[in-house]
Design an enzyme around this catalytic site. Sequence first.
Site, PDB file in Angstrom:
ATOM      1  N   ASP A  10       0.816  -1.399   0.002  1.00 33.80           N
ATOM      2  CA  ASP A  10      -0.065  -0.042   0.024  1.00 33.80           C
ATOM      3  C   ASP A  10       0.928   1.302  -0.108  1.00 33.80           C
ATOM      4  O   ASP A  10       0.541   2.382   0.696  1.00 33.80           O
ATOM      5  CB  ASP A  10      -0.937  -0.095   1.220  1.00 33.80           C
ATOM      6  N   LYS A  65       1.820   1.571  -5.400  1.00 35.84           N
ATOM      7  CA  LYS A  65       2.706   0.958  -6.561  1.00 35.84           C
ATOM      8  C   LYS A  65       1.536   1.321  -7.876  1.00 35.84           C
ATOM      9  O   LYS A  65       1.966   1.476  -8.712  1.00 35.84           O
ATOM     10  CB  LYS A  65       2.648  -0.690  -6.314  1.00 35.84           C
ATOM     11  N   GLY A 125      -4.547  -4.375  -3.842  1.00 37.13           N
ATOM     12  CA  GLY A 125      -5.466  -3.160  -3.871  1.00 37.13           C
ATOM     13  C   GLY A 125      -4.760  -1.977  -4.554  1.00 37.13           C
ATOM     14  O   GLY A 125      -4.008  -1.309  -3.720  1.00 37.13           O
ATOM     15  N   HIS A 126      -4.805  -1.823  -5.762  1.00 39.27           N
ATOM     16  CA  HIS A 126      -3.693  -0.997  -6.388  1.00 39.27           C
ATOM     17  C   HIS A 126      -4.752   0.320  -6.889  1.00 39.27           C
ATOM     18  O   HIS A 126      -5.625   0.275  -7.766  1.00 39.27           O
ATOM     19  CB  HIS A 126      -2.958  -1.598  -7.524  1.00 39.27           C
ATOM     20  N   GLN A 139       2.214  -6.483  -2.917  1.00 33.05           N
ATOM     21  CA  GLN A 139       2.286  -6.405  -1.633  1.00 33.05           C
ATOM     22  C   GLN A 139       3.693  -5.560  -1.329  1.00 33.05           C
ATOM     23  O   GLN A 139       3.830  -4.619  -2.212  1.00 33.05           O
ATOM     24  CB  GLN A 139       2.258  -7.860  -1.019  1.00 33.05           C
TER      25      GLN A 139
HETATM   26  P1  GDP Z   1      -0.616   0.070  -3.632  1.00 35.76           P
HETATM   27  O1  GDP Z   1      -1.395  -1.039  -2.900  1.00 35.76           O
HETATM   28  O2  GDP Z   1       0.844   0.172  -3.236  1.00 35.76           O
HETATM   29  O3  GDP Z   1      -0.822   0.449  -5.171  1.00 35.76           O
HETATM   30  O4  GDP Z   1      -1.259   1.485  -2.935  1.00 35.76           O
HETATM   31  P2  GDP Z   1      -2.683   1.691  -2.628  1.00 35.76           P
HETATM   32  O5  GDP Z   1      -3.375   2.087  -3.526  1.00 35.76           O
HETATM   33  O6  GDP Z   1      -3.265   0.403  -1.710  1.00 35.76           O
HETATM   34  O7  GDP Z   1      -2.474   3.103  -1.380  1.00 35.76           O
HETATM   35  C1  GDP Z   1      -2.083   3.938  -1.756  1.00 35.76           C
HETATM   36  C2  GDP Z   1      -2.771   5.093  -1.752  1.00 35.76           C
HETATM   37  O8  GDP Z   1      -2.119   6.401  -1.656  1.00 35.76           O
HETATM   38  C3  GDP Z   1      -3.914   5.415  -2.687  1.00 35.76           C
HETATM   39  O9  GDP Z   1      -4.952   5.786  -2.429  1.00 35.76           O
HETATM   40  C4  GDP Z   1      -3.090   6.274  -3.579  1.00 35.76           C
HETATM   41  O10 GDP Z   1      -4.053   7.084  -4.495  1.00 35.76           O
HETATM   42  C5  GDP Z   1      -2.556   7.174  -2.680  1.00 35.76           C
HETATM   43  N1  GDP Z   1      -1.204   8.063  -3.120  1.00 35.76           N
HETATM   44  C6  GDP Z   1      -0.135   7.382  -3.830  1.00 35.76           C
HETATM   45  N2  GDP Z   1       0.796   8.301  -3.860  1.00 35.76           N
HETATM   46  C7  GDP Z   1       0.584   9.288  -3.077  1.00 35.76           C
HETATM   47  C8  GDP Z   1       0.956  10.381  -2.523  1.00 35.76           C
HETATM   48  O11 GDP Z   1       2.313  10.744  -2.885  1.00 35.76           O
HETATM   49  N3  GDP Z   1       0.409  11.421  -1.842  1.00 35.76           N
HETATM   50  C9  GDP Z   1      -0.765  10.997  -1.372  1.00 35.76           C
HETATM   51  N4  GDP Z   1      -1.253  11.881  -0.695  1.00 35.76           N
HETATM   52  N5  GDP Z   1      -1.566  10.015  -1.766  1.00 35.76           N
HETATM   53  C10 GDP Z   1      -0.841   8.933  -2.303  1.00 35.76           C
HETATM   54  P1  IMO Z   2      -0.868  -4.185  -2.122  1.00 35.57           P
HETATM   55  O1  IMO Z   2      -0.498  -4.912  -3.387  1.00 35.57           O
HETATM   56  C1  IMO Z   2      -1.174  -4.653   2.176  1.00 35.57           C
HETATM   57  C2  IMO Z   2      -1.482  -8.603   3.982  1.00 35.57           C
HETATM   58  C3  IMO Z   2      -2.637  -8.811   4.683  1.00 35.57           C
HETATM   59  C4  IMO Z   2      -2.478 -10.074   5.739  1.00 35.57           C
HETATM   60  C5  IMO Z   2      -1.290 -10.611   5.011  1.00 35.57           C
HETATM   61  C6  IMO Z   2      -1.726 -11.948   4.361  1.00 35.57           C
HETATM   62  O2  IMO Z   2      -2.224  -3.431  -2.254  1.00 35.57           O
HETATM   63  O3  IMO Z   2       0.088  -3.660  -1.471  1.00 35.57           O
HETATM   64  P2  IMO Z   2      -3.227 -12.632   2.257  1.00 35.57           P
HETATM   65  O4  IMO Z   2      -4.504 -12.349   1.791  1.00 35.57           O
HETATM   66  O5  IMO Z   2      -2.106 -12.198   1.165  1.00 35.57           O
HETATM   67  O6  IMO Z   2      -3.008 -14.113   2.538  1.00 35.57           O
HETATM   68  O7  IMO Z   2      -2.763 -11.866   3.507  1.00 35.57           O
HETATM   69  O8  IMO Z   2      -0.906  -9.834   3.912  1.00 35.57           O
HETATM   70  N1  IMO Z   2      -1.702  -8.098   2.563  1.00 35.57           N
HETATM   71  C7  IMO Z   2      -1.557  -6.777   2.118  1.00 35.57           C
HETATM   72  N2  IMO Z   2      -1.202  -5.770   2.711  1.00 35.57           N
HETATM   73  N3  IMO Z   2      -1.162  -4.380   0.901  1.00 35.57           N
HETATM   74  C8  IMO Z   2      -1.438  -5.667  -0.040  1.00 35.57           C
HETATM   75  O9  IMO Z   2      -1.492  -5.651  -1.109  1.00 35.57           O
HETATM   76  C9  IMO Z   2      -1.647  -6.708   0.690  1.00 35.57           C
HETATM   77  N4  IMO Z   2      -1.756  -7.942   0.395  1.00 35.57           N
HETATM   78  C10 IMO Z   2      -1.856  -8.726   1.472  1.00 35.57           C
HETATM   79  O10 IMO Z   2      -3.455  -7.936   5.164  1.00 35.57           O
HETATM   80  O11 IMO Z   2      -1.716  -9.282   6.784  1.00 35.57           O
HETATM   81 MG    MG Z   3      -2.663  -1.594  -2.017  1.00 32.90          MG
END
Ligand code: GDP
Ligand code: IMO
Ligand code: MG
Length: 507
Positions: A29, A32, A56-57, A260
Amino acid sequence: MLKTNLFKKTSELLKGKKTIAVVCNQWGDTGKGKFVDFFGSWADIIARGTGGANAGHTIRLKDKEYIFHLIPSGILYDSKGKINIIGSGVAFDPAVVEHEMSLLKASGCSNKNIFFSKDAHLVLPQHLLLDRVKESKAGLNKIGTTGRGIGPVYEDHYARIGLTVNDLLNPKIFKEKLIRNLREKIVLLNQYDKKVIKQILQHEHLGCGRFYDNKNIFNIDAIVKEYTRYGKIFKNNITDTDTYLRKNLGKKKILLEGAQGNLLSIDHGTYPFVTASDCTIAGLAKGVGLHENDVDMTFGIIKAPYMTRVGEGAFPTEMGGLKSAKWCGTSGITKKMEKDKFGDLLLDQTDEFKLGVAVRMAGYEYGATTGRPRRTGWLDLPFLRYSVQFSGPDVIFTKIDVMDLCKEIKICVAYEYTGPKYHVGELILNKGTKINIAIPDKEVLKYCRPIYKTFSGWQTTIRKLRNVNELPQQLKKIISFIEKEAGVKTRIISVGPDRDETIIVLK
Ligand code: GDP
Ligand code: IMO
Ligand code: MG
């Protein structure tokens, strides 16, 4: 597309590169999705290689938010002839892919160039069921998974009883393999309360009860019917993507999308509180049929100066410590419930737990897959030093803007071990031992007391800045400190969720 100036700088940053990757140096999170979309403008081929719908991207584009769980985050460049791939290392859930494709179609994105590896392992109802049973009160050893069936799919892969995407094309073989796959699982599931199983199988992710059979737990014919339907829908998308990528290596521009983060890797993460695939660059490259040395540049993302974790497991720098872990782990806590309980918390909280809540609110840190509150903590250099051993020195900082108005920034520079004598290979830890590089062993981590260095905040908003020279002096000082302490080079600084809220650092 990227604005001209950003595109030029990106081209300069990637000059001479043919294959690049985006991975995460923490527990996921970190943005990416944003950066795969960002580099998507450069790439010809974009490929996922690890994880599954646990990811969840999020991509923010012109005030619209897209969240992808399986479809590569480069998909939004439609009609530009780009190829998107879900590689052989991914746990492939056809129901999620069908859903995401229909959402894309509804929002006017007509990219037909998406291909699925014939060799990716399938997420089937039994995997979702087992994941959820194990995580329910009836199960032992809760990990806090996303409930997307990830662990059980990789277990079957290694137990050599998995079904692959190619089986969707061959209903007779699919059924034979399914029956074999379910044999031991039915014996195991019969140990659990039937009511719990029936209830889980009513969930919309599990066909709303369609796959339940009162006598045998699973209605095999209903599963075969549904998955044969997927075979028909996806028949033009299923191919040998690994060979395709190898053939195009060095010829087309390839972008690999990590899922992840290194600290969640089954091989190198904070075991057992990890996911079930190797989220490092090595696992990612392997999951698309390549080798990590095939990658010319790997961008490891660092969320800073705070970081997050979802699910169980140690988090030494967590704001509010165990209180926060417990609060975030309580099932059903939502963003709205937090807002109702705490109101609008500012970043000037003196109570660490409340500061953690305030950071979560400011950064919208609620799971993109599960909606769970993400645990928040200070940037942890011992873990960063550990993590960059896998992804190398090139880093992207994200979410810095979230802490714009924070008066005081703490960075964990080392840990003091406070536990009993403990052997880690030839190393002996005693009470008081200083640890500079994290040891991802839960018996160690639970006794790691962070040692912090405190900085004044920069206290000005940075979202509109587009040039590294314009950044506040104090922020530059903090970034230089992190670079020096963790041995990393800043390539990009993200100052907001949008594609353009990005500063390329050319030096
Ligand atoms: P991922 O799983 O690595 O793709 O990240 P997620 O999408 O789960 O969570 C990242 C969150 O931060 C998303 O809601 C993005 O829109 C947001 N985001 C990414 N880069 C930035 C940043 O530089 N600043 C802020 N405020 N939000 C960001
Ligand atoms: P992205 O790609 C954050 C965590 C879960 C749990 C552990 C095992 O969005 O960064 P699983 O369902 O994979 O067996 O869960 O891994 N986890 C993540 N945490 N971002 C993710 O993906 C994750 N995918 C799995 O919360 O702790
Ligand atoms: Mg994510």
